[in-house]
Design a protein around this motif. Structure first.
Motif, short mmCIF file in Angstrom:
data_model
loop_
_atom_site.label_atom_id
_atom_site.label_comp_id
_atom_site.label_asym_id
_atom_site.label_seq_id
_atom_site.Cartn_x
_atom_site.Cartn_y
_atom_site.Cartn_z
N ILE A 89 0.85 -1.18 0.00
CA ILE A 89 0.00 0.00 0.00
C ILE A 89 0.89 1.23 0.00
N GLY A 90 0.68 2.11 -0.97
CA GLY A 90 1.45 3.35 -1.04
C GLY A 90 0.72 4.48 -0.36
N GLY A 91 1.31 5.66 -0.42
CA GLY A 91 0.65 6.85 0.10
C GLY A 91 0.69 7.03 1.59
N GLY A 92 1.55 6.29 2.29
CA GLY A 92 1.62 6.46 3.74
C GLY A 92 0.32 6.07 4.42
N THR A 93 -0.35 7.06 5.05
CA THR A 93 -1.59 6.78 5.78
C THR A 93 -2.83 7.24 5.02
N SER A 94 -2.66 7.61 3.75
CA SER A 94 -3.79 8.19 3.02
C SER A 94 -4.75 7.16 2.44
N LEU A 95 -4.38 5.88 2.49
CA LEU A 95 -5.21 4.86 1.85
C LEU A 95 -5.54 3.72 2.82
N LEU A 96 -5.90 4.09 4.04
CA LEU A 96 -6.16 3.09 5.07
C LEU A 96 -7.26 2.10 4.67
N GLU A 97 -8.25 2.59 3.90
CA GLU A 97 -9.38 1.72 3.57
C GLU A 97 -8.98 0.56 2.67
N LEU A 98 -7.82 0.66 2.00
CA LEU A 98 -7.38 -0.41 1.10
C LEU A 98 -6.85 -1.63 1.86
N ILE A 99 -6.64 -1.50 3.16
CA ILE A 99 -6.12 -2.63 3.94
C ILE A 99 -7.04 -3.83 3.86
N ARG A 100 -8.35 -3.58 3.72
CA ARG A 100 -9.32 -4.68 3.73
C ARG A 100 -9.28 -5.51 2.44
N ILE A 101 -8.61 -5.02 1.39
CA ILE A 101 -8.60 -5.75 0.12
C ILE A 101 -7.71 -7.00 0.19
N PRO A 102 -6.44 -6.89 0.60
CA PRO A 102 -5.61 -8.10 0.62
C PRO A 102 -5.88 -9.04 1.79
N ILE A 103 -6.34 -8.53 2.94
CA ILE A 103 -6.54 -9.38 4.11
C ILE A 103 -7.99 -9.86 4.13
N THR A 104 -8.19 -11.16 3.95
CA THR A 104 -9.54 -11.72 3.85
C THR A 104 -9.71 -12.93 4.77
N VAL A 105 -10.93 -13.38 4.89
CA VAL A 105 -11.22 -14.58 5.68
C VAL A 105 -10.46 -15.78 5.13
N ASN A 106 -10.30 -15.84 3.82
CA ASN A 106 -9.69 -17.01 3.18
C ASN A 106 -8.19 -17.12 3.43
N ASN A 107 -7.50 -15.98 3.65
CA ASN A 107 -6.04 -16.07 3.78
C ASN A 107 -5.51 -15.63 5.14
N ILE A 108 -6.42 -15.36 6.08
CA ILE A 108 -6.01 -14.79 7.36
C ILE A 108 -5.04 -15.70 8.12
N ARG A 109 -5.15 -17.01 7.93
CA ARG A 109 -4.29 -17.95 8.67
C ARG A 109 -2.84 -17.90 8.19
N SER A 110 -2.61 -17.41 6.98
CA SER A 110 -1.25 -17.40 6.43
C SER A 110 -0.83 -15.99 6.02
N PHE A 111 -1.34 -15.01 6.78
CA PHE A 111 -1.07 -13.61 6.43
C PHE A 111 -0.12 -12.98 7.44
N ALA A 112 0.74 -12.07 6.95
CA ALA A 112 1.66 -11.33 7.82
C ALA A 112 1.72 -9.89 7.34
N VAL A 113 2.07 -9.00 8.24
CA VAL A 113 2.17 -7.57 7.93
C VAL A 113 3.58 -7.08 8.21
N VAL A 114 4.10 -6.28 7.28
CA VAL A 114 5.40 -5.64 7.47
C VAL A 114 5.18 -4.12 7.46
#
Length: 340
Positions: A89-114
Motif C-alpha cells: 500500500i502506497g501513500g503512507g496513511t492516506s489509503l487506510l481503507e485499502l487494507i481490507r482488500i488483501p486481508i480476507t477470511v480465506n487467507n487470514i491464517r497465512s497472512f503477515a504484515v510488514v
C-alpha cells in the motif's frame, strides 16, 4: 488417466499439476501459499525490500495506491514451489481503507504484515505507525469475529498462535495485547545516521526476515538490543524493564498522564518530535495523473468522461440559473412596492 470430455487444455493442466505437486518419491506434496502486506511511510523503502527479497534487479518506482506481485521458491531440489503473495500500500496513511482488500477470511491464517517506518522523518513516524496498525487491527478483528461464528476452531488457533509468542513467565505478559497476526516493524534509512553506510547488511537481514514470513525459511536467531547499533528483536525477546523509562526528567514524567508504558513513551516521543497533523500526512496527489500508470485507451476514455461531466456541469448550472431567474421574476411580480 484423462476423463471423458477432457479437452487438450484440461489434460495439459492436470499433467502440470501432477508434476508440480509430486515429490521425488511420487507422493503428493502440498504447495504452501502465504501473503505479506507491506505498508508504512511514504517513500520509506517498501518496494526496495520486496524487490531485494525476490532477487529482482529493478529500479523501484513510487507506489501510489495498492500493488501486487508474487514470488515462488522451492524448499528443495525438484520440489514444488511455494507461492508468496506480496501486497504493498502506497501513500503512507492516506489509503487506510485499502487494507481490507488483501486481508480476507480465506487467507487470514497465512497472512503477515510488514510495517516500514522512515527513521529520517521522526515527526511523522509515530502517527504513521499508530494509524496503520490500528486500521489493520480493526479489520483483522472483524474477520476474527466472523470466524468465531463460522469456524471457531480456526479463530482460536490464530489467537493462540499469537499469544504463544510471549511465554507465560514473561514479566510483561499481563500488559501485552498481541497483534492478531504476525507483524514485523522495520525502521528504514538507518544508514543516514552513520558516516559508514550499513544499508546492504541491513537489507540482507530484512530479506531473511521476509523470506521467513513469505516462504517459511528458518527464522534468524540473532538478537541485538544495543540502542547504539541497529536493533534486531524477535517477538517476545525484550521487556519493559530492559527498555527502561523514556529519556526525560523524573519531574516531567510525574506531570504526564499515561495509563500504560506505551502511552508514556508516546508523550515523551511527541514532545521531542512534535507530530504533523493527520491531514498533513494525507496524500492529495491523484494517482490517475501519474505517468507510471499511463494507459492510452484508458486515459482517452477518462478524458472523454471528464469532458462530458464538465459539459453536464455547465448545462446544469445554466438550467439552475434560468430556474432562478424565473423564480425571481415571479417573486418580483408578487411583491408590493411602495408607490413613493
Amino acid at each position: 488417466m484423462p476423463k471423458a470430455g477432457d479437452t487438450l487444455w484440461d489434460i495439459a493442466r492436470d499433467e502440470v499439476e501432477k508434476r508440480e505437486n509430486n515429490g521425488d518419491d511420487g507422493k503428493r506434496v502440498e504447495v504452501c501459499e502465504k501473503s505479506v502486506l507491506f505498508m508504512g511511510s511514504k517513500n520509506g523503502g517498501k518496494t526496495t525490500i520486496i524487490l531485494r527479497c525476490l532477487e529482482r534487479e529493478e529500479v523501484p518506482k513510487p507506489t501510489l495506491v495498492l500493488e501486487y506481485t508474487f514470488g515462488r521458491r522451492a524448499r528443495r531440489h525438484n520440489a514444488p514451489k511455494d507461492i508468496a503473495h506480496f501486497w504493498e500500500i502506497g501513500g503512507g496513511t492516506s489509503l487506510l481503507e485499502l487494507i481490507r482488500i488483501p486481508i480476507t477470511v480465506n487467507n487470514i491464517r497465512s497472512f503477515a504484515v510488514v510495517l516500514v517506518l522512515d527513521l529520517s522523518k521522526p515527526n511523522e513516524l509515530w502517527m504513521t505507525m499508530e494509524n496503520l496498525l490500528q486500521a489493520t487491527r480493526n479489520h483483522v478483528n472483524k474477520i476474527l469475529a466472523k470466524l468465531e461464528k463460522t469456524d471457531p476452531e480456526v479463530a482460536a488457533e490464530i489467537k493462540q498462535k499469537m499469544q504463544n509468542n510471549l511465554q507465560r513467565d514473561h514479566p510483561d505478559y499481563d500488559l501485552v495485547d498481541p497483534f492478531p497476526i504476525p507483524l514485523v516493524i522495520i525502521g528504514s534509512k538507518y544508514d543516514i545516521f552513520h558516516f559508514t553506510s550499513k544499508s546492504e547488511a541491513l537489507l540482507l537481514k530484512a530479506r531473511a526476515l521476509i523470506n521467513h514470513l513469505a516462504f517459511g525459511y528458518d527464522r534468524s536467531k540473532s538478537v541485538s538490543v544495543d540502542h547504539s547499533k541497529p536493533l534486531f528483536i524477535p517477538a517476545g525477546l525484550d521487556s519493559l524493564s530492559q527498555i527502561g523509562p523514556p529519556p526525560t526528567s523524573d519531574s516531567n514524567i510525574g506531570k504526564m498522564r499515561a495509563n500504560t508504558p506505551l502511552e508514556l513513551w508516546k508523550k515523551v516521543f511527541e514532545k521531542t518530535f512534535p507530530p504533523r497533523s493527520f491531514s498533513d500526512l494525507q496524500d492529495s496527489k491523484d494517482p490517475a495523473q501519474d505517468s507510471q500508470y499511463a494507459e492510452y485507451e484508458v486515459d482517452v476514455m477518462r478524458a472523454q468522461k471528464n469532458q462530458v461531466c464538465a459539459c453536464s456541469s455547465i448545462a446544469l448550472h445554466n438550467q439552475e440559473f434560468e430556474q432562478y431567474k424565473r423564480n425571481a421574476s415571479k417573486s418580483w411580480k408578487e411583491m408590493d412596492f411602495d408607490p413613493d
